[in-house]
Design a protein around this motif. Structure first.
Motif: not given
Length: 306
Positions: A115-116, A165-168, A181-184, A192-193
């Motif tokens: 994620r980072d 900040e990141i979403t699929f 699908v948010p990536w918290s 998340v995948l």
């Protein structure tokens, strides 16, 4: 000068003697005047000579000062020129290093998509204008259903509202969003995948999510956009020749540099014949890009109106 002075004094004494001997006032006056003139001329001459010497000295000192100043200016200019050259070289080197570091960071997403790492890459891509927060790049994840995953980036998410900040976003061909699908920050990449894979299982018959294709597709989009300012902000890569951007279509790869604006896409009745004349065009890649672009532009209500 001592001789002239002595002569003047002698003339004065001679005048005095003539006067005392009674030889005549005229001769006495002449000698007195000559002696006085000589005595007066000597100090004036000495003063003039001293002034001349001082003027010569001042001139010499001035010339030396001017030359010293010229030397200092030349030295300063050379120093400034060297500093500017050094600064220019340093700036060029740093920018090149940053560009290489960006490319390495984008490429690393295909092998180590933490994620980072993904967040840093998206932040940097946003700073460079490679992507837009209005619509991030998307990657095809299902050929049979023509489903895509659009990778969104939000620089200032509202966490109280559930933003990340990141979403699929799973999308259909025309950009219709099926599920987000948010990536918290607390979720590992596998977590998340798996959630993203479950969404695709509900929408398609394909048994699994091609994780490698997803992140390699994101890497390709960022690197293609980094290579040419006219491919930014990038929306989608249509291999092997065309990309879709916010402003139209643009070639990439080995194709000649060529672009098609949104306005030209709107007048597509002339587009096919115009492009067909170009022997280098990959027809399948081009018409896929045109179809996707028109669908996405209509969905986004971009100018000109469709």
């Amino acid at each position: 000068m001592s001789i002239a002075t002595a002569a003047g004094v002698s003339a004065l004494l001679g005048g005095y003697v003539l006067t005392s001997d009674g030889l005549g006032n005229w001769a006495s006056g002449v000698l007195v005047n000559i002696g006085a003139s000589v005595i007066l001329v000597v100090p004036v001459y000495l003063l003039t000579k001293r002034l001349d010497q001082r003027i010569e000295q001042v001139g010499s000192e001035t010339q030396s000062s001017v030359q010293a100043l010229v030397d200092r200016v030349e030295t300063f200019e050379q120093g400034v020129e060297r500093r500017i050259d050094d600064i220019a070289a340093s700036v060029t080197s740093r920018l090149a290093q940053e560009s290489r570091a960006d490319a390495e960071a984008f490429e690393a997403l295909g092998s180590a998509p933490t994620r980072d790492a993904v967040l840093r890459a998206l932040v940097r891509a946003n700073e460079l204008g490679l992507i837009s927060q209005r619509r991030g790049p998307r990657v095809c994840v299902s050929e049979d259903r023509q489903l895509y995953v659009q990778i969104g980036f939000n620089e200032e998410p509202d966490y109280f509202r559930g933003d990340e900040e990141i979403t699929f976003t799973v999308e259909e061909f025309d950009g219709t969003a099926l599920e987000v699908v948010p990536w918290s920050g607390k979720d590992e990449v596998e977590t998340v995948l798996v959630r993203l894979g479950r969404v695709l299982q509900r929408k398609t018959t394909e048994p699994h999510l091609d994780v490698k294709a997803l992140f390699e597709g994101l890497t390709e989009a960022l690197m293609v956009a980094q290579a040419d300012v006219d491919r930014r902000p990038i929306w989608q890569v249509c291999p092997p020749q065309w990309v879709i951007t916010e402003h139209g279509l643009m070639t990439y790869g080995n194709a000649p540099r060529y672009g098609v604006s949104v306005d030209a896409l709107a007048r597509q009745e002339h587009l096919g014949s115009h492009i067909a004349d170009k022997t280098w065009v990959d027809g399948e890649s081009f018409y896929d890009a045109v179809a996707v672009a028109l669908s996405l532009y209509r969905k986004r209500n971009l100018e000109p109106p469709f």
